[in-house]
Design an enzyme around this catalytic site. Structure first.
Site, short mmCIF file in Angstrom:
data_model
loop_
_atom_site.label_atom_id
_atom_site.label_comp_id
_atom_site.label_asym_id
_atom_site.label_seq_id
_atom_site.Cartn_x
_atom_site.Cartn_y
_atom_site.Cartn_z
N TYR A 32 0.83 -1.21 0.00
CA TYR A 32 0.00 0.00 0.00
C TYR A 32 0.86 1.25 0.00
O TYR A 32 2.08 1.19 0.21
CB TYR A 32 -0.94 0.01 1.21
CG TYR A 32 -0.27 0.38 2.53
CD1 TYR A 32 0.57 -0.52 3.18
CD2 TYR A 32 -0.46 1.64 3.10
CE1 TYR A 32 1.19 -0.17 4.38
CE2 TYR A 32 0.16 1.99 4.30
CZ TYR A 32 0.97 1.08 4.93
OH TYR A 32 1.60 1.43 6.11
N ARG A 51 7.65 3.60 -5.22
CA ARG A 51 7.86 2.67 -4.11
C ARG A 51 6.78 1.58 -4.10
O ARG A 51 7.07 0.43 -3.73
CB ARG A 51 7.86 3.43 -2.77
CG ARG A 51 8.19 2.54 -1.58
CD ARG A 51 8.35 3.33 -0.30
NE ARG A 51 7.11 3.98 0.11
CZ ARG A 51 7.00 4.79 1.15
NH1 ARG A 51 8.05 5.07 1.90
NH2 ARG A 51 5.85 5.36 1.45
N ARG A 99 -8.84 -19.91 -0.36
CA ARG A 99 -7.71 -19.75 0.55
C ARG A 99 -6.71 -20.90 0.52
O ARG A 99 -6.96 -21.98 1.08
CB ARG A 99 -8.22 -19.56 1.99
CG ARG A 99 -7.10 -19.25 2.98
CD ARG A 99 -7.64 -19.07 4.38
NE ARG A 99 -6.56 -18.74 5.31
CZ ARG A 99 -5.76 -19.66 5.87
NH1 ARG A 99 -5.90 -20.94 5.59
NH2 ARG A 99 -4.80 -19.28 6.69
N HIS A 101 -2.18 -20.94 0.88
CA HIS A 101 -1.08 -20.00 1.14
C HIS A 101 -0.30 -19.62 -0.11
O HIS A 101 0.04 -18.47 -0.31
CB HIS A 101 -0.12 -20.57 2.18
CG HIS A 101 -0.66 -20.53 3.58
ND1 HIS A 101 -1.77 -21.25 3.96
CD2 HIS A 101 -0.25 -19.86 4.67
CE1 HIS A 101 -2.02 -21.01 5.24
NE2 HIS A 101 -1.11 -20.17 5.70
N GLU A 178 12.76 2.92 13.89
CA GLU A 178 11.82 3.89 13.32
C GLU A 178 10.56 3.85 14.16
O GLU A 178 10.47 3.06 15.11
CB GLU A 178 11.51 3.54 11.86
CG GLU A 178 10.85 2.18 11.68
CD GLU A 178 10.45 1.86 10.24
OE1 GLU A 178 10.23 2.79 9.46
OE2 GLU A 178 10.33 0.66 9.93
N LEU A 202 11.42 1.17 6.87
CA LEU A 202 10.85 1.66 5.62
C LEU A 202 11.58 2.95 5.26
O LEU A 202 11.70 3.85 6.10
CB LEU A 202 9.35 1.94 5.78
CG LEU A 202 8.69 2.37 4.48
CD1 LEU A 202 8.46 1.17 3.56
CD2 LEU A 202 7.38 3.10 4.73
N1 PDD Z 1 3.21 5.16 7.26
N2 PDD Z 1 7.92 3.81 8.65
C1 PDD Z 1 6.76 3.12 8.71
C2 PDD Z 1 6.75 1.80 9.40
C3 PDD Z 1 5.59 3.66 8.12
O1 PDD Z 1 4.44 2.97 8.16
C4 PDD Z 1 5.65 4.94 7.49
C5 PDD Z 1 4.46 5.56 6.84
C6 PDD Z 1 6.88 5.62 7.47
C7 PDD Z 1 7.03 6.96 6.80
O2 PDD Z 1 6.96 6.85 5.41
P1 PDD Z 1 6.48 8.06 4.48
O3 PDD Z 1 7.29 9.23 4.83
O4 PDD Z 1 6.74 7.54 3.11
O5 PDD Z 1 5.01 8.27 4.77
C8 PDD Z 1 7.99 5.02 8.04
C9 PDD Z 1 2.02 5.62 6.58
C10 PDD Z 1 1.87 7.09 6.53
C11 PDD Z 1 0.81 4.89 7.15
O6 PDD Z 1 0.93 3.68 7.32
O7 PDD Z 1 -0.22 5.52 7.40
#
Ligand code: PDD
Length: 284
Positions: A32, A51, A99, A101, A178, A202
């Protein structure tokens, strides 16, 4: 009435045709993106949709649209739903199939679902800062994939919320990774420090924007591992994401960061960020 996009159709919520056999439900088998909309325009669209295709390739899934077609779908959703400040949510699952896997037969095509939603900038957090709580990182080893499988992130965020915090900060093997839905940065002696973009985090699009802004503004950066102890001793700390932009962190595990208020480097980066989004919303 809100218009959604699913499986090739623009439709209302009442007529959404979602299959119980969608592998998104069964396995979280999909990827997503969340893309910010400022002033009715997509922000960093190519980076996000790029991405999305990288995430899909990493889980061996072929998206049945081109990048430009997905951008056009997002633009149409913004237009018909009259979104000025908000975001696009788009997910692609490996399709609907009984379903099992392993991957379904080749004839089963991935399902794209998307919507545009009004969502104001979180200005009070951006101004005043937030508290965060460190949690054990129990996620898998492919956090570079923006996968629909977010159970560990959900549990971490809930733990933070229950402690009165806005975000959870993942710590793996004594290293700060993070946030549960954001990237994490410290500032020490004027240097911005953040975990390198490996398989364990990420590589956020906002993270990449911040690194570019540091470069453009002569702010030194170190992409390296740092420990929770180092985190507690930072002069400043902030988290970044598409929806939270650059949010200062003023309290970590109930300990004040620096002077306990947003710091000067964070403010400089916030100002630089605001200067490169459409002017009509920058002061919102
Ligand atoms: N989340 N790390 C994680 C685990 C994330 O889920 C996100 C973003 C980020 C920041 O990525 P970006 O700057 O590309 O939004 C880092 C989104 C916003 C969400 O799940 O709602």
């Amino acid at each position: 009435m809100t218009t959604y996009f699913i499986d090739g159709q623009f439709t209302s919520k009442d007529s959404l045709n979602i299959s119980i056999d969608d592998r998104g439900y069964y396995f979280g088998d999909g990827v997503y993106e969340v893309v910010k909309v400022y002033d009715g325009e997509l922000y960093t669209a190519e980076e996000h949709f790029g991405r999305l295709f990288q995430s899909a390739a990493k889980i061996k899934m072929a998206i049945p649209y081109s990048e430009q077609q997905l951008i056009d779908i997002a633009k149409e959703l913004i237009k018909v739903n009259e979104v000025q400040t908000g975001h696009i949510y788009m997910q692609v699952t490996r399709g609907a199939s009984a379903r099992v896997h392993q991957f379904p037969a080749a004839a089963v095509t991935p399902v794209v679902t998307a919507y545009a939603i009004h969502n104001p900038r979180p200005l009070s957090n951006i101004e005043g800062g937030v508290s965060v709580k460190s949690v054990d990182d129990v996620r898998w080893l492919r956090c570079d994939i923006k996968s629909l499988n977010l159970l560990a992130n959900v549990l971490a965020k809930q733990e933070a919320f229950e402690a009165g915090c806005a975000e959870a900060i993942f710590v793996r093997d004594g290293v700060v990774m993070e946030g549960s839905s954001s990237n994490a940065f410290g500032v020490k002696d004027g240097v911005v420090i953040t975990h390198p973009a490996t398989n364990l985090i990420l590589n956020g699009i906002t993270r990449q924007v911040v690194l570019r802004l540091c470069k453009e503004n002569g702010i030194p950066v170190e992409e390296r591992a740092f420990t929770p102890e180092e985190m507690y001793g930072m002069d400043e700390f902030f988290i970044t994401s598409t929806t939270s932009e650059i949010t200062p962190v003023v309290l970590i595990d109930e300990k004040a960061v620096g002077a306990g208020m947003p710091g000067a480097v964070t403010r400089r980066l916030q100002e630089a960020f605001a200067r490169q989004i459409p002017l009509s919303v920058a002061g919102e």
